[in-house]
Design an enzyme around this catalytic site. Structure first.
Site, PDB file in Angstrom:
ATOM      1  N   HIS A 275     -13.931   4.829   3.629  1.00  0.00           N
ATOM      2  CA  HIS A 275     -12.814   4.344   4.591  1.00  0.00           C
ATOM      3  C   HIS A 275     -12.693   5.084   6.143  1.00  0.00           C
ATOM      4  CE1 HIS A 275     -11.113   3.035   0.640  1.00  0.00           C
ATOM      5  NE2 HIS A 275     -10.873   1.983   1.058  1.00  0.00           N
TER       6      HIS A 275
ATOM      7  N   ASP B  38       0.761  -1.199  -0.075  1.00  0.00           N
ATOM      8  CA  ASP B  38      -0.069   0.183   0.280  1.00  0.00           C
ATOM      9  C   ASP B  38       0.632   1.302   0.057  1.00  0.00           C
ATOM     10  OD1 ASP B  38      -2.305  -1.264  -0.287  1.00  0.00           O
ATOM     11  OD2 ASP B  38      -3.153  -0.719   1.642  1.00  0.00           O
TER      12      ASP B  38
ATOM     13  N   GLY C 214      -2.340   2.752   3.629  1.00  0.00           N
ATOM     14  CA  GLY C 214      -3.044   3.129   3.145  1.00  0.00           C
ATOM     15  C   GLY C 214      -3.318   3.857   2.070  1.00  0.00           C
TER      16      GLY C 214
ATOM     17  N   ASP D 167     -15.293   9.840   3.031  1.00  0.00           N
ATOM     18  CA  ASP D 167     -14.021   8.793   2.722  1.00  0.00           C
ATOM     19  C   ASP D 167     -15.257   7.624   2.539  1.00  0.00           C
ATOM     20  OD1 ASP D 167     -11.111   8.870   0.767  1.00  0.00           O
ATOM     21  OD2 ASP D 167     -11.972   7.121   2.021  1.00  0.00           O
TER      22      ASP D 167
ATOM     23  N   HIS E 246      -5.105   8.328   6.914  1.00  0.00           N
ATOM     24  CA  HIS E 246      -4.595   6.977   7.152  1.00  0.00           C
ATOM     25  C   HIS E 246      -3.094   6.838   7.731  1.00  0.00           C
ATOM     26  CE1 HIS E 246      -8.305   5.005   5.371  1.00  0.00           C
ATOM     27  NE2 HIS E 246      -7.855   4.946   4.951  1.00  0.00           N
TER      28      HIS E 246
ATOM     29  N   TYR F 222     -11.231   5.997  -6.521  1.00  0.00           N
ATOM     30  CA  TYR F 222     -10.238   5.241  -8.462  1.00  0.00           C
ATOM     31  C   TYR F 222     -10.839   4.675  -9.173  1.00  0.00           C
ATOM     32  CZ  TYR F 222      -8.375   5.120  -3.109  1.00  0.00           C
ATOM     33  OH  TYR F 222      -7.549   5.502  -2.030  1.00  0.00           O
TER      34      TYR F 222
ATOM     35  N   ASP G 275     -14.627   7.846  -3.133  1.00  0.00           N
ATOM     36  CA  ASP G 275     -14.469   6.479  -3.437  1.00  0.00           C
ATOM     37  C   ASP G 275     -15.308   5.874  -2.676  1.00  0.00           C
ATOM     38  OD1 ASP G 275     -13.293   6.853  -1.121  1.00  0.00           O
ATOM     39  OD2 ASP G 275     -11.423   6.068  -0.476  1.00  0.00           O
TER      40      ASP G 275
HETATM   41 ZN    ZN Z   1     -10.923   6.050   1.010  1.00  0.00          ZN
END
Ligand code: ZN
Length: 339
Positions: free
Chosen positions: A134, A55, A105, A132, A97, A260, A221
């Site tokens: 995540h 990553d 990440g 986001d 992250h 992405y 994302d």
């Molecule tokens: Zn993300």
């Protein structure tokens, strides 16, 4: 589209963040190891810090790139602090992250945690909002025991997705209990269900917290068609959230984040900036097909995504999970704020 210049709008050249500023969040040991790795000197403890993992691979310029990305977000923070602007957007930022001593990440340096720190040091009450897909773990845990920075993260549930954290019962520690809010969302979450959670949780908490400034991590994302995640949003959600934030009449420092599916991400951020800068999406008059519906990047129909079809089965599954989450958060967090 003329979005970068014009009345009340300007593109600003940032300065890279200086080491002394980066040390407000990252350890000296980590910054040293990161810089060495970027220059081809790979120290044995680098891997333990997440540097050189799939990553977070090593590449030349990795240190400088990260310092520029942080610098751009901090340039925005300083423009807001000096009162020169009431909205700033760094699409290269949102590296939420990164931990004080660990890359994770795709994030090496945490520009958003640094921005919250700098704004809080200036005496501002900071509302960090992270949409986001995540969990915004690096920022959330940085302020886990502080009540001057409230963090609210909406994300796909950690049961399905990296980094596997951000559940309803993570609400802060000690005196700051209730100033950390995590909203895990089921796969297939669609616009209406997302906004139901946002309006039920974020809107009243923001009102109760009375922030001086927003730091808004706008990862794209969570859009349908993203290859790394499983939510089903259109960019109309981002537009609605920005309109809600603007209604509080406080400065907004926005950043990018994940995203992405490049075509959908670019369009979402162009739309976000249009609304942040106080305009509406005037290019939205033609009827188009494509975008999120067909996951086509050859979009000819304006910036806004068209509505997505939601099956009855998806509707029932998502609504039931989100209703449970809303109840859990209301029970744990709302009484602390007299809501
Ligand atoms: Zn993300």
């Amino acid at each position: 589209m003329g979005l970068l210049a014009g009345e009340n709008k300007a593109e600003v050249v940032p300065e890279p963040a200086e080491r002394v500023v980066l040390k407000k969040f990252h350890t000296a040991r980590y910054l040293h190891t990161l810089k060495d790795a970027a220059e081809g000197k790979f120290e044995p403890d680098a891997l333990g810090m997440g540097i050189g993992t799939p990553d977070c691979p090593v590449f030349s310029g990795m240190y400088d790139y990260s310092a520029w990305a942080c610098g751009a977000t901090l340039t925005g923070a300083n423009l807001i602090l000096s009162g020169q602007v009431d909205a700033a957007f760094n699409p290269s930022g949102g590296l939420h992250h990164a931990m004080p001593e660990r890359a994770a990440g795709f994030c090496y340096m945490n520009d958003v945690a640094l921005a919250c720190t700098v704004l809080a040091e200036a005496g501002k009450r900071v509302l960090y909002l992270d949409v986001d897909v995540h969990h915004g773990d690096g920022v959330v845990y940085a302020f886990y025991d502080r009540s001057d920075v409230m963090t609210i993260s909406f994300h796909e549930t950690g049961k399905m997705l990296f980094p596997g954290t951000g559940f309803e019962d993570e609400i802060g520690a000690g005196q700051s209990k209730g100033y950390c809010v995590n909203v895990p969302l089921p796969i297939g979450t669609y616009d209406e269900a997302y906004m139901k959670a946002f309006n039920a949780i974020a809107a009243p908490l923001i009102k109760a917290f009375e922030p001086d400034v927003f730091v808004f991590e706008l990862g794209a994302d969570a859009l349908a068609g993203d290859p790394l995640a499983h939510l089903h949003l259109t960019n109309n959600v981002y537009a609605d959230i920005i309109s809600t934030l603007r209604g509080f009449d406080k400065p907004i420092l926005a950043t990018g984040g994940g995203g992405y599916h490049i075509g959908n991400t670019v369009r979402a951020w162009a739309l976000a900036w249009t609304i942040l800068a106080g305009g509406e999406d005037k290019h939205d008059m033609s009827i188009g097909v494509g975008g999120v519906i067909s996951e086509s990047t050859e979009w000819q129909g304006g910036l806004r995504d068209r509505m997505l079809v939601v099956s009855k089965q998806q509707q029932e599954f998502v609504t039931s999970a989100i209703d449970t989450t809303i109840e859990k958060i209301k029970n744990a967090v709302f009484p602390i704020h007299s809501l």
